[in-house]
Design an enzyme around this catalytic site. Sequence first.
Site, PDB file in Angstrom:
ATOM      1  N   ARG A   1       0.861  -1.179   0.000  1.00 54.86           N
ATOM      2  CA  ARG A   1       0.000   0.000   0.000  1.00 54.86           C
ATOM      3  C   ARG A   1       0.897   1.229   0.000  1.00 54.86           C
ATOM      4  O   ARG A   1       1.944   1.237   0.644  1.00 54.86           O
ATOM      5  CB  ARG A   1      -0.879   0.026   1.260  1.00 54.86           C
ATOM      6  CG  ARG A   1      -2.052  -0.931   1.243  1.00 54.86           C
ATOM      7  CD  ARG A   1      -3.175  -0.429   0.337  1.00 54.86           C
ATOM      8  NE  ARG A   1      -4.363  -1.268   0.449  1.00 54.86           N
ATOM      9  CZ  ARG A   1      -4.823  -2.025  -0.552  1.00 54.86           C
ATOM     10  NH1 ARG A   1      -4.202  -2.049  -1.724  1.00 54.86           N
ATOM     11  NH2 ARG A   1      -5.914  -2.740  -0.391  1.00 54.86           N
TER      12      ARG A   1
ATOM     13  N   GLU B   1      -3.720   7.793  -5.262  1.00 51.19           N
ATOM     14  CA  GLU B   1      -3.878   7.117  -6.557  1.00 51.19           C
ATOM     15  C   GLU B   1      -5.099   7.673  -7.250  1.00 51.19           C
ATOM     16  O   GLU B   1      -6.141   7.851  -6.600  1.00 51.19           O
ATOM     17  CB  GLU B   1      -4.031   5.602  -6.349  1.00 51.19           C
ATOM     18  CG  GLU B   1      -2.781   4.972  -5.749  1.00 51.19           C
ATOM     19  CD  GLU B   1      -2.898   3.458  -5.567  1.00 51.19           C
ATOM     20  OE1 GLU B   1      -3.887   2.858  -6.026  1.00 51.19           O
ATOM     21  OE2 GLU B   1      -1.989   2.877  -4.966  1.00 51.19           O
TER      22      GLU B   1
ATOM     23  N   HIS C   1      -0.931   0.528  -9.967  1.00 51.86           N
ATOM     24  CA  HIS C   1      -1.624  -0.417  -9.077  1.00 51.86           C
ATOM     25  C   HIS C   1      -2.206  -1.592  -9.875  1.00 51.86           C
ATOM     26  O   HIS C   1      -3.423  -1.801  -9.911  1.00 51.86           O
ATOM     27  CB  HIS C   1      -2.738   0.290  -8.280  1.00 51.86           C
ATOM     28  CG  HIS C   1      -3.115  -0.448  -7.025  1.00 51.86           C
ATOM     29  ND1 HIS C   1      -3.496   0.165  -5.867  1.00 51.86           N
ATOM     30  CD2 HIS C   1      -3.144  -1.788  -6.747  1.00 51.86           C
ATOM     31  CE1 HIS C   1      -3.766  -0.739  -4.940  1.00 51.86           C
ATOM     32  NE2 HIS C   1      -3.565  -1.934  -5.445  1.00 51.86           N
TER      33      HIS C   1
END
Lengths: 330, 330
Positions: B233, B262, B281
Site C-alpha cells: 500500500r 492514486e 496499481h
Amino acid sequence: MLASEIPVLTVLCGADSPPDMAAVESDAVVRYTDARGLPDALRGADALFVYDFLSTAVPGAWPAADRLRWLHIAAAGVDPVLFPELQESDVVLTNSRGVFDDAIAEYVLGVVLAFAKDFARSLDLQRATTWRHRESERIAGRQVLVVGTGPIGRAIARLLRAAGMQVSGSGRRARTGDPDFGVVRDSGELPQYLGEFDYVVAVAPLTAQTKGMFGAEAFAAMKPSARFVNVGRGELVVTAELVAALRAGEIAGAALDVFETEPLPPDSPLWTMPGVLVSPHMSGDFSGWRRTLVEVFTANFRRWRAGEPLHNVVDKRLGYVPSQPQGAAG
Amino acid sequence: MLASEIPVLTVLCGADSPPDMAAVESDAVVRYTDARGLPDALRGADALFVYDFLSTAVPGAWPAADRLRWLHIAAAGVDPVLFPELQESDVVLTNSRGVFDDAIAEYVLGVVLAFAKDFARSLDLQRATTWRHRESERIAGRQVLVVGTGPIGRAIARLLRAAGMQVSGSGRRARTGDPDFGVVRDSGELPQYLGEFDYVVAVAPLTAQTKGMFGAEAFAAMKPSARFVNVGRGELVVTAELVAALRAGEIAGAALDVFETEPLPPDSPLWTMPGVLVSPHMSGDFSGWRRTLVEVFTANFRRWRAGEPLHNVVDKRLGYVPSQPQGAAG
C-alpha cells in the site's frame, strides 16, 4: 616446441585490453594487437587469444598463422572464427562455454516477464506522466520452446521451469527424458510444432544448418500471441521476414539482443516497432564478465603449458562443444 | 433471519460491475450501487460485497447498515473498510486472500530483473535509436528482504528463491525455520538490518503499526545500491522521504505499484526520477482477475447461505487474516 620453451601468444583486442593477464605474461611472450596488426602478430605465434570476440579479422589474417596450434575465443559462439581453413587445419579451437549461461538465463526470464507484465508500455506511460491501469499476463504454466540445447539453453530451461513455466527443447536429435528439457523436438521440423508455444527462445549456435532458421515459414507457424526471443546470433533470423511477420501480426512481439548487423543500423524498423524490445548484445555481460573470460582463458593456458587436455574443445565440424561424445548438445 | 429467507445483498461497484453474478442472484436480492447510493442500498441489507475495493465510501455510509452481518471485500488489503465502527461491530469481515499472490510474485520478480538488467535504460535508449552496450547485474545470490509475511509475501519469497535469490522475511514476530523465509526478522527493528539487503519488498498490510514504516530512517539504513519495491500500500511509505532518499542517493531505485494518492498526481516527482519505475496499481491484476474475485465471493456466499464457516475471515484487530491462531502471519 618443448614445454621448457617460452611460447608466443597473440591477443586480438578491440577497444579494451583483457584485464589480469599477469599470470599468462609470466609464462609467454604476449603480443597484444588490434585487427590491423593481426597478420604481423600472428607470424610465429603458437597460440591466439581472440579477446575481441566479435572481430571478423581472423580469416583474413590466417595466411600469416605459420606456427599456430591453439586458438581460444572469449565467447560461447565460435562463428566469427569458424572458416574452412581453420576447420581443415590442426589448430585446436576452444571457447568460453559456461561463462554466460546463467546471466543469459536471467535475461531471458526478464524479457519474458517484461512481455507478460507489459513493462515497456508501463515505462512509455510513465514517460508520458499517464496513469493507465491494464491487466497483465501470468507466466506460470505458459509454454516455452528453447531452440538450442547447449549449456545456455539448459540454463534458460532450468530457470524458466523454476519460475513455473512449461519448457521444451528443440535440438538436432529428438528425444525424451532430457534432464533439463524433458522433451526435445527435432529442430529440422521446427514449423511443425512452433504453434504450440507462447514463447520461442533462439539460442542455437550459428552454423550452416541454423543460419536463417527463423524465417517466414517459422514465424507463420507461431501463435499470433507468441513472443520471439533471440539471445543466440542475429543470423539465426531472416530479419526482413521477422519484420514482416511482426507487421502482419503473425507474432505478438520480439525481444532481440543480437542482430544480423551490429550495432543495429539506425534505419532498422526494429527500433520503433510495437512489441519489439531491442538491447545491444548484452544479455550475458554481467558485471565482471571480462575478468571471468580472462580466468577461463588463463585456466586453459595453464593446461596447455602443462600438456594437459584443454577444456571446451570445439568440434570444428559441428561448430560448438559437444556435451557428450554422441553429440547430445545438438 | 432463517436460512429459508432470501437475504439482501448490496454490491458496491465502481465503473465496472462484477461479472458472473448469476449464481448469487438466484439466491439473494441483489442491490447494485455506486458510492452515492450506498447509504440507501445498505439499509436493510444482510451482506455487503465491496467489489469497488478502493472505494472509501463504506465508513460514511455505515450508519445505514442497520442489519448487516457480513462484509466481503474484493481485495487482499482490507484497509479501506477497516474503521472503528466496523472493528467494534459484530459484522464479519472477509477478504480475497490468495487471488493475487502468484501474479504479484511474478511482478516483483519482473521488476527485480528489470533493475538488474537495466531494462528501463534499454528502452529509453531504444526510443532514442541508440545502441549502447552496458554491463548488467546478476540476481542469483542477491539478498532480498520481504516485509510482510502473509500469503503474498510468501509467494514472492518462494518465486525469488526459485530464481536463485537469498530471501529473508520481516514480520511482527522474529523467528527461524519458516518454510518460505527461513529467517523472519522483527519488523519493529527494521532499520537495524535493512542495510544487509539488495532489494527490499514492501507487502505488509496497512495498519496503524505499518503506516509510514518506510520513512527517512528506513531509507537511510539501506545500501546506496538497494532497490525498494512497493506492492503493498502507498501509505506504508512516507512519499516525501522516499523522494528525498532517492535524490540524496541513499537508495538506487524504487519500483512503485502503489501510492499514497492514486492515481499518482501528475506533479509527483516520482514520475520522472531516475531509477524509479511507476506502475498503476496493477501488479496483481492478471487477465481474468475480476472473474476470479467473483468466484471467491460466490464460494463464500454459498458457505454463508449454508451456515458454514466463512473463508478468509479477517482479524479486525490485526487488519488481516491470520495464517495461524497464534498470529504467524504477522
